[in-house]
Structure formats: structure tokens, C-alpha cells
Write a protein that holds these residues in place. Sequence first.
Motif, PDB file in Angstrom:
ATOM      1  N   GLU A 241       0.812  -1.220   0.000  1.00  0.00           N
ATOM      2  CA  GLU A 241       0.000   0.000   0.000  1.00  0.00           C
ATOM      3  C   GLU A 241       0.849   1.276   0.000  1.00  0.00           C
ATOM      4  O   GLU A 241       0.354   2.365  -0.262  1.00  0.00           O
ATOM      5  N   LEU A 242       2.090   1.140   0.283  1.00  0.00           N
ATOM      6  CA  LEU A 242       2.948   2.329   0.370  1.00  0.00           C
ATOM      7  C   LEU A 242       3.377   2.807  -1.028  1.00  0.00           C
ATOM      8  O   LEU A 242       3.437   2.009  -1.958  1.00  0.00           O
ATOM      9  N   PRO A 243       3.713   4.088  -1.093  1.00  0.00           N
ATOM     10  CA  PRO A 243       4.250   4.599  -2.376  1.00  0.00           C
ATOM     11  C   PRO A 243       5.541   3.837  -2.728  1.00  0.00           C
ATOM     12  O   PRO A 243       6.293   3.450  -1.824  1.00  0.00           O
ATOM     13  N   LYS A 244       5.719   3.601  -4.010  1.00  0.00           N
ATOM     14  CA  LYS A 244       6.813   2.773  -4.503  1.00  0.00           C
ATOM     15  C   LYS A 244       8.174   3.122  -3.922  1.00  0.00           C
ATOM     16  O   LYS A 244       8.933   2.249  -3.500  1.00  0.00           O
ATOM     17  N   GLU A 245       8.459   4.457  -3.824  1.00  0.00           N
ATOM     18  CA  GLU A 245       9.803   4.863  -3.405  1.00  0.00           C
ATOM     19  C   GLU A 245      10.048   4.616  -1.926  1.00  0.00           C
ATOM     20  O   GLU A 245      11.173   4.482  -1.471  1.00  0.00           O
ATOM     21  N   GLU A 246       8.957   4.516  -1.138  1.00  0.00           N
ATOM     22  CA  GLU A 246       9.180   4.270   0.294  1.00  0.00           C
ATOM     23  C   GLU A 246       9.334   2.784   0.622  1.00  0.00           C
ATOM     24  O   GLU A 246       9.768   2.418   1.706  1.00  0.00           O
ATOM     25  N   ARG A 247       8.876   1.922  -0.297  1.00  0.00           N
ATOM     26  CA  ARG A 247       8.861   0.483   0.002  1.00  0.00           C
ATOM     27  C   ARG A 247      10.214  -0.118   0.411  1.00  0.00           C
ATOM     28  O   ARG A 247      10.294  -0.782   1.453  1.00  0.00           O
ATOM     29  N   PRO A 248      11.281   0.155  -0.361  1.00  0.00           N
ATOM     30  CA  PRO A 248      12.556  -0.497   0.026  1.00  0.00           C
ATOM     31  C   PRO A 248      13.001  -0.116   1.432  1.00  0.00           C
ATOM     32  O   PRO A 248      13.415  -0.976   2.227  1.00  0.00           O
ATOM     33  N   LYS A 249      12.890   1.140   1.769  1.00  0.00           N
ATOM     34  CA  LYS A 249      13.346   1.593   3.067  1.00  0.00           C
ATOM     35  C   LYS A 249      12.532   0.951   4.185  1.00  0.00           C
ATOM     36  O   LYS A 249      13.079   0.372   5.142  1.00  0.00           O
ATOM     37  N   PHE A 250      11.176   1.016   4.004  1.00  0.00           N
ATOM     38  CA  PHE A 250      10.292   0.427   5.005  1.00  0.00           C
ATOM     39  C   PHE A 250      10.548  -1.079   5.140  1.00  0.00           C
ATOM     40  O   PHE A 250      10.677  -1.630   6.229  1.00  0.00           O
ATOM     41  N   GLY A 251      10.641  -1.707   3.970  1.00  0.00           N
ATOM     42  CA  GLY A 251      10.899  -3.162   3.944  1.00  0.00           C
ATOM     43  C   GLY A 251      12.169  -3.515   4.694  1.00  0.00           C
ATOM     44  O   GLY A 251      12.210  -4.458   5.487  1.00  0.00           O
ATOM     45  N   ALA A 252      13.201  -2.759   4.468  1.00  0.00           N
ATOM     46  CA  ALA A 252      14.478  -3.033   5.138  1.00  0.00           C
ATOM     47  C   ALA A 252      14.342  -2.935   6.653  1.00  0.00           C
ATOM     48  O   ALA A 252      14.849  -3.782   7.408  1.00  0.00           O
ATOM     49  N   VAL A 253      13.604  -1.901   7.104  1.00  0.00           N
ATOM     50  CA  VAL A 253      13.431  -1.709   8.546  1.00  0.00           C
ATOM     51  C   VAL A 253      12.658  -2.895   9.148  1.00  0.00           C
ATOM     52  O   VAL A 253      13.049  -3.464  10.161  1.00  0.00           O
ATOM     53  N   VAL A 254      11.529  -3.240   8.465  1.00  0.00           N
ATOM     54  CA  VAL A 254      10.722  -4.357   8.995  1.00  0.00           C
ATOM     55  C   VAL A 254      11.551  -5.637   9.037  1.00  0.00           C
ATOM     56  O   VAL A 254      11.526  -6.384  10.019  1.00  0.00           O
ATOM     57  N   ASN A 255      12.293  -5.878   7.995  1.00  0.00           N
ATOM     58  CA  ASN A 255      13.159  -7.070   7.955  1.00  0.00           C
ATOM     59  C   ASN A 255      14.144  -7.110   9.116  1.00  0.00           C
ATOM     60  O   ASN A 255      14.357  -8.132   9.750  1.00  0.00           O
ATOM     61  N   GLU A 256      14.725  -5.940   9.328  1.00  0.00           N
ATOM     62  CA  GLU A 256      15.712  -5.842  10.411  1.00  0.00           C
ATOM     63  C   GLU A 256      15.055  -6.163  11.758  1.00  0.00           C
ATOM     64  O   GLU A 256      15.597  -6.926  12.571  1.00  0.00           O
ATOM     65  N   VAL A 257      13.836  -5.571  11.971  1.00  0.00           N
ATOM     66  CA  VAL A 257      13.130  -5.832  13.212  1.00  0.00           C
ATOM     67  C   VAL A 257      12.801  -7.332  13.336  1.00  0.00           C
ATOM     68  O   VAL A 257      12.980  -7.952  14.385  1.00  0.00           O
ATOM     69  N   ARG A 258      12.346  -7.934  12.195  1.00  0.00           N
ATOM     70  CA  ARG A 258      11.992  -9.340  12.254  1.00  0.00           C
ATOM     71  C   ARG A 258      13.223 -10.205  12.614  1.00  0.00           C
ATOM     72  O   ARG A 258      13.166 -11.084  13.468  1.00  0.00           O
ATOM     73  N   ASN A 259      14.343  -9.915  11.962  1.00  0.00           N
ATOM     74  CA  ASN A 259      15.559 -10.686  12.268  1.00  0.00           C
ATOM     75  C   ASN A 259      15.951 -10.564  13.737  1.00  0.00           C
ATOM     76  O   ASN A 259      16.312 -11.536  14.383  1.00  0.00           O
ATOM     77  N   LYS A 260      15.838  -9.314  14.200  1.00  0.00           N
ATOM     78  CA  LYS A 260      16.206  -9.068  15.597  1.00  0.00           C
ATOM     79  C   LYS A 260      15.300  -9.879  16.532  1.00  0.00           C
ATOM     80  O   LYS A 260      15.764 -10.539  17.475  1.00  0.00           O
ATOM     81  N   LEU A 261      13.959  -9.827  16.225  1.00  0.00           N
ATOM     82  CA  LEU A 261      13.017 -10.564  17.068  1.00  0.00           C
ATOM     83  C   LEU A 261      13.292 -12.078  17.029  1.00  0.00           C
ATOM     84  O   LEU A 261      13.266 -12.767  18.051  1.00  0.00           O
ATOM     85  N   GLU A 262      13.573 -12.580  15.834  1.00  0.00           N
ATOM     86  CA  GLU A 262      13.863 -14.009  15.717  1.00  0.00           C
ATOM     87  C   GLU A 262      15.071 -14.391  16.568  1.00  0.00           C
ATOM     88  O   GLU A 262      15.081 -15.410  17.252  1.00  0.00           O
TER      89      GLU A 262
END
Length: 319
Positions: free
Chosen positions: A41-62
Motif C-alpha cells: 500500500e505504500l508509495p513505490k519509493e518508500e517500500r525499500p526503506k520500510f521493507g528493510a526496517v521491517v526485515n531488520e526488526v523481524r531478524n532481531k526478534l527471531e
Amino acid sequence: LLDDATGEISSANDIAILNQIRVKYLGKKGVITLMMKKLKELPKEERPKFGAVVNEVRNKLEELLSEKLEELKQKEKVERYEKIRVDVSLPGAKRDKGHLHILTKIQRELEDIFISMGFEVVEGPEVEDTWHNFDALNTPEWHPARDTQDSFYFDENTLLRTHTSPIQIRTMLEKKPPLAIISPGRVFRRDYDSTHLPMFTQMEGLYVDKDVTVRHLKYTLEEMARKIFGESAKVRLKPSYFPFTEPSYEVDVWFNGSWLEILGAGMVDPNVFKNVGYDPEEWSGFAFGLGLERIAMVKYGIRDIRDFVRNDVRFLENY
Ligand code: FA5
């Protein structure tokens, strides 16, 4: 979000709770999973940055979750072991132990005493022939001990030995003098009352050497009595009669205020030496026959000899 999750994880104190936290954040409908879905749902240009942050949080939680899981597993293991732990320093549950029968103890005590005086222990058969049990012991046909009313016969010449004295004969036929032996064993007579059993235990003693006198006999018996009954024990020799000794004695022990007969004894009769091929001019000796039950009765104040064979646990546990 990361702070909240970190706090929850670190305060989880069992594996089930930790699993709930995992589902809450990383499950199909978990917070992180939903965030990834929102990516579209996010604008195309924000996706990579947001995705990277979420990924980082997920890895950390795991990472946090698996660290915590290890920690909790370890904790549960320790708790499990703690529950089944055995304290080896605690005193054990007491079990009833068997112990030696009073007669066995008396027998071993006597054996030790005589062994310390240089005697050797020998044994002989319970089924005897009349020659070893009587004739060789100078006990003639007419003697009451030979009566079928007094002994257990298998046939005319075979019986359950009535005393341990046939061991004297068997030993002297086998060995050359000098010698010193004792011989414990069961003997059998047609006797039964509070001081007589049909099967009881004797210990024979035989000492053969040059110039043996009654004083040697008396000293040996006194030594035995002192060791069994204590230093104050006294021994008294009363004249008596046995076909195989001359002179013969009945021996009493003074203990607990009275005299009690515990054995027969005497100087080996020359006829007995002749019967085994010893020269009575050269050799002399003494012999004795102790009643083991009688010694135990005197020592422990047992009134009825039949208690030894009743197998009453209360009696057995007492001694
Ligand atoms: C004898 O049996 C001789 N052979 C002892 C002996 C050996 C004398 C060597 C001389 C030289 P007597 O029958 O007295 O002797 O028995 C010896 C001891 O056995 C007695 O003093 C008594 O303590 C014990 N005794 C005898 N009969 C019984 C019985 N029925 N039950 C328990 N003890 C008995």
C-alpha cells in the motif's frame, strides 16, 4: 515496537508464553507479517526503506526469541533434574539385616580362643560307625550310651554320632603326636527337656604331647572361660567318669552367682592311645567336650535350651 517486543520476550518465563509472543509478532496474522503485507500500500519509493526496517526488526526478534528459547529450555532442564535429584548425603532407609545365629557366634568365638592357644580346627562326619563312636573310645558294649534308647541308629553298626569324641580317634589315626585340635559339630541323642536337646552342638578338644598333666587341662579351660565369660570367671573340676578318660571330670563355670556344668573332660585313657597305635608310655594328653548351647545359656542367661531351635524371631533378634 521493537522495545515492546523485547520487553515481553525478556519477561516470558516459560516456553508456552514465549510461543504466544512469537505468534503475536511473527505468526500468520502477527504484527510483523501484517506490516509486510502493508508494504504494497505504500508509495513505490518508500517500500525499500520500510521493507528493510521491517526485515531488520523481524531478524532481531527471531534472534531474541531463539536466544530466549534456549535459555528457557536450559532452565526447564535444570528444574526437571532438581526434582529428581537424589541427595546422596542423606541417611539411607534402614533395612532389617540378618545376623549370625547366637550359636555360630559362640562357636567362632571359641574357635578364635583355641586357635590363639595353638589349636587347629578339624571336622568329622555326623554319621558314624560304632567303632569310632564307642569301641575305640573304650566304651564297651554294656555302656548305657550305646543303648538304642539313648542313640539314633541306622543299623547295628551305624548311628548319628552321640558326641564329638570320635574325632579324637579319626585325628589320632591320621596324625602323629604331638597335636592340638578342636572339633565343633552337631551331635545327637534321645534327650529332650529344658536343658537337653536331641540335636545339640559340642566342641571337642584334644591335646597330646609328652608329660601332659591335669594342670595343662585346667589352665586351658580356665583360659577359655576367662575369655568367654570375663576375667572373674572361675572353673571347678569335679570327679566324674568317662570310659575314654582317666581321671575324668565334669567342669563347672562360676558365672552370675552360680556354678553351671558346661563340659566333660579328662586325661586320655591309655586304652584309647593303644586303640590308635600311640604308645601310652611315651604320650599323654587331655581331652574335653564342651556343650555350646550350655555355654551360650550361661553367658546370656537363657533358661530354656529349646529356644535355640524354635526359630522365634524375637529370640533370634535378641542375640
Ligand atoms: C561327652 O559327651 C563327652 N564326649 C565329653 C568328653 C570329651 C569327656 C572328651 C572327656 C573327654 P557329656 O555327655 O557330659 O560328655 O556331654 C558334654 C557336654 O555336652 C555337657 O557338659 C553338656 O554341656 C552338653 N550336653 C550333653 N547332653 C546335652 C543335650 N542333650 N543337650 C544339650 N547339651 C548337652
